[in-house]
Design a protein around this motif. Structure first.
Motif, PDB file in Angstrom:
ATOM      1  N   HIS A   1      47.765   7.347   0.561  1.00 43.70           N
ATOM      2  CA  HIS A   1      48.375   8.550   0.007  1.00 43.70           C
ATOM      3  C   HIS A   1      49.892   8.410  -0.101  1.00 43.70           C
ATOM      4  O   HIS A   1      50.503   8.918  -1.053  1.00 43.70           O
ATOM      5  CB  HIS A   1      47.998   9.776   0.824  1.00 43.70           C
TER       6      HIS A   1
ATOM      7  N   ASP B   1      50.603  10.059   6.963  1.00 44.88           N
ATOM      8  CA  ASP B   1      49.992   9.103   7.884  1.00 44.88           C
ATOM      9  C   ASP B   1      49.106   8.096   7.165  1.00 44.88           C
ATOM     10  O   ASP B   1      48.964   6.969   7.607  1.00 44.88           O
ATOM     11  CB  ASP B   1      49.140   9.837   8.931  1.00 44.88           C
ATOM     12  N   ASN B   2      48.523   8.501   6.051  1.00 43.14           N
ATOM     13  CA  ASN B   2      47.594   7.661   5.324  1.00 43.14           C
ATOM     14  C   ASN B   2      48.365   6.770   4.344  1.00 43.14           C
ATOM     15  O   ASN B   2      49.011   7.261   3.425  1.00 43.14           O
ATOM     16  CB  ASN B   2      46.594   8.552   4.573  1.00 43.14           C
TER      17      ASN B   2
END
Length: 67
Positions: free
Chosen positions: A33, A29-30
């Motif tokens: 990352h 989701d990030n």
């Protein structure tokens, strides 16, 4: 750098290097990352592709048949 530009960066890199590269994110989701994992995967695969085989130092490095 805008996270939307990373797809363009990877496409430009693969075209300039003359390599076939597939980037697939299974989950995450990030954005930071996800992008970081793509760069780390690229670095590891390039290292594997270019590393000399200690068993046969006269061979040309290749990942053909191993991926």
């Amino acid at each position: 750098m805008d996270t939307e530009l990373f797809k363009e960066w990877f496409q430009a890199f693969s075209q300039s290097a003359g390599i076939t590269m597939h980037v697939e994110n299974i989950y995450g989701d990030n954005s930071h990352h996800i992008i970081e994992s793509c760069y780390k995967a690229l670095a590891r695969s390039l290292r594997t592709a270019l590393e000399m085989d200690p068993r046969n130092k006269k061979s040309i490095p290749s990942t053909k048949g191993s991926l």
